[in-house]
Design a protein around this motif. Sequence first.
Motif, PDB file in Angstrom:
ATOM      1  N   TYR A  26     -86.273 -36.524 -39.156  1.00 46.99           N
ATOM      2  CA  TYR A  26     -86.129 -35.571 -40.265  1.00 46.99           C
ATOM      3  C   TYR A  26     -85.040 -36.106 -41.195  1.00 46.99           C
ATOM      4  O   TYR A  26     -84.132 -36.833 -40.757  1.00 46.99           O
ATOM      5  CB  TYR A  26     -85.758 -34.177 -39.739  1.00 46.99           C
ATOM      6  N   PHE A  30     -81.491 -31.790 -43.782  1.00 46.67           N
ATOM      7  CA  PHE A  30     -81.651 -30.665 -42.865  1.00 46.67           C
ATOM      8  C   PHE A  30     -80.318 -30.303 -42.203  1.00 46.67           C
ATOM      9  O   PHE A  30     -80.147 -29.183 -41.746  1.00 46.67           O
ATOM     10  CB  PHE A  30     -82.685 -31.010 -41.792  1.00 46.67           C
ATOM     11  N   TYR A  89     -81.925 -37.599 -37.299  1.00 44.91           N
ATOM     12  CA  TYR A  89     -81.832 -37.340 -38.743  1.00 44.91           C
ATOM     13  C   TYR A  89     -81.375 -38.647 -39.410  1.00 44.91           C
ATOM     14  O   TYR A  89     -80.356 -39.224 -39.026  1.00 44.91           O
ATOM     15  CB  TYR A  89     -80.825 -36.215 -39.023  1.00 44.91           C
ATOM     16  N   GLU A 102     -91.831 -36.025 -42.462  1.00 47.01           N
ATOM     17  CA  GLU A 102     -91.031 -35.136 -41.605  1.00 47.01           C
ATOM     18  C   GLU A 102     -91.775 -34.831 -40.315  1.00 47.01           C
ATOM     19  O   GLU A 102     -92.929 -34.419 -40.337  1.00 47.01           O
ATOM     20  CB  GLU A 102     -90.709 -33.847 -42.343  1.00 47.01           C
TER      21      GLU A 102
END
Length: 354
Positions: A26, A30, A89, A102
């Motif tokens: 991701y 986020f 991430y 994603e």
Amino acid sequence: MFGGMFGGFPGGFPGGGRFEASYRCYPVSFLDKPEAERGDKVFLPPSALDRLAQLHIDYPMLFQVDNRRDGRSTHCGVLEFVADEGMVYMPYWMMENLLLQEGDVVTLRSATLPKGTFVKLQPHSSDFLDITNPRAVLETTLRSFSCLTVGDTIPINYNNKRYFIDIIEAKPNDAISVIETDCNVDFAPPLDYKEPERQPAQQPAPMAADGPGAAGTAAAVEPAQPEEPKFLAFAGAARRLDGKPASESRPIAIPLPGSGRPGGAASGPASAAGSVGSAAGGDGSAAGSAPKRPGKVFGGNRLQAKLAEKAGGSGAGGDAPPRPPPAPKKEEEEKKEDDSKFKAFSGKGYSLKG
């Protein structure tokens, strides 16, 4: 979650002193950490830190990131171990290089990279060349990077503008570490750079072709003939011997002899015949020709008038009375002039003896 993929080891990490695990990726947005977009470091879960400590991984920790679905690969470092379990991430530009969306699955494995000695970069836009000192900007940007991989496109933020640069060459390997190393940097021409076009040499004017219309074309191309030079008689300023102002002189244009152009002095049999014909028609002067005005040089008009008077008197055979000679000066006037002059030692003489 992915432990079954690696032979049933707890937490999904194989043995052998090498870290390898799969996660769902991701973007770092986020985690609400946009500053991480300016480097190549990722966020891993705390379980990865525990396993790395057991394997005695060398520092700095570097990883190879693989997208096995599309066959793309790159390298990165780690910033923090604060991600949720089973997730990683990473900066969004890195996901674009790996063609990831994603939630896609990526594989991370520990890697040891040599320190880089040379890297060649290619900007996407020529605007990057407008930066005052691009090497200094690049050096500041690369402080947030831990490694570089040939084929990646890295972003550089400067002056509220984002530039993209391709890594097209690296030494001594296609993947190098840029931590605490002295690396030489070279730049290739930008992708949108165009060589300046050379101006073609001007072709000379085509020559006129032979044919019926060649004479007219040659006459049109031929430049205009210069005006025939002429001699201007009496063009200087008039001066009188007595110092009085002279009247304005008018120069007379006389064509130079030997000119065969139209309007010049005629020469040859035709001109001779014309002069003979003009001399024959009339009593004493050429018929139809205007009398020439005498020039005014040093009082020439008065001299010519006196000569004309003398010639007229002699030509009449002595009928005209002769002109009386000028009267001599009177003796009295001469005497007065002599008396008025100063005469030295004109007085009486005296002797000292008495």
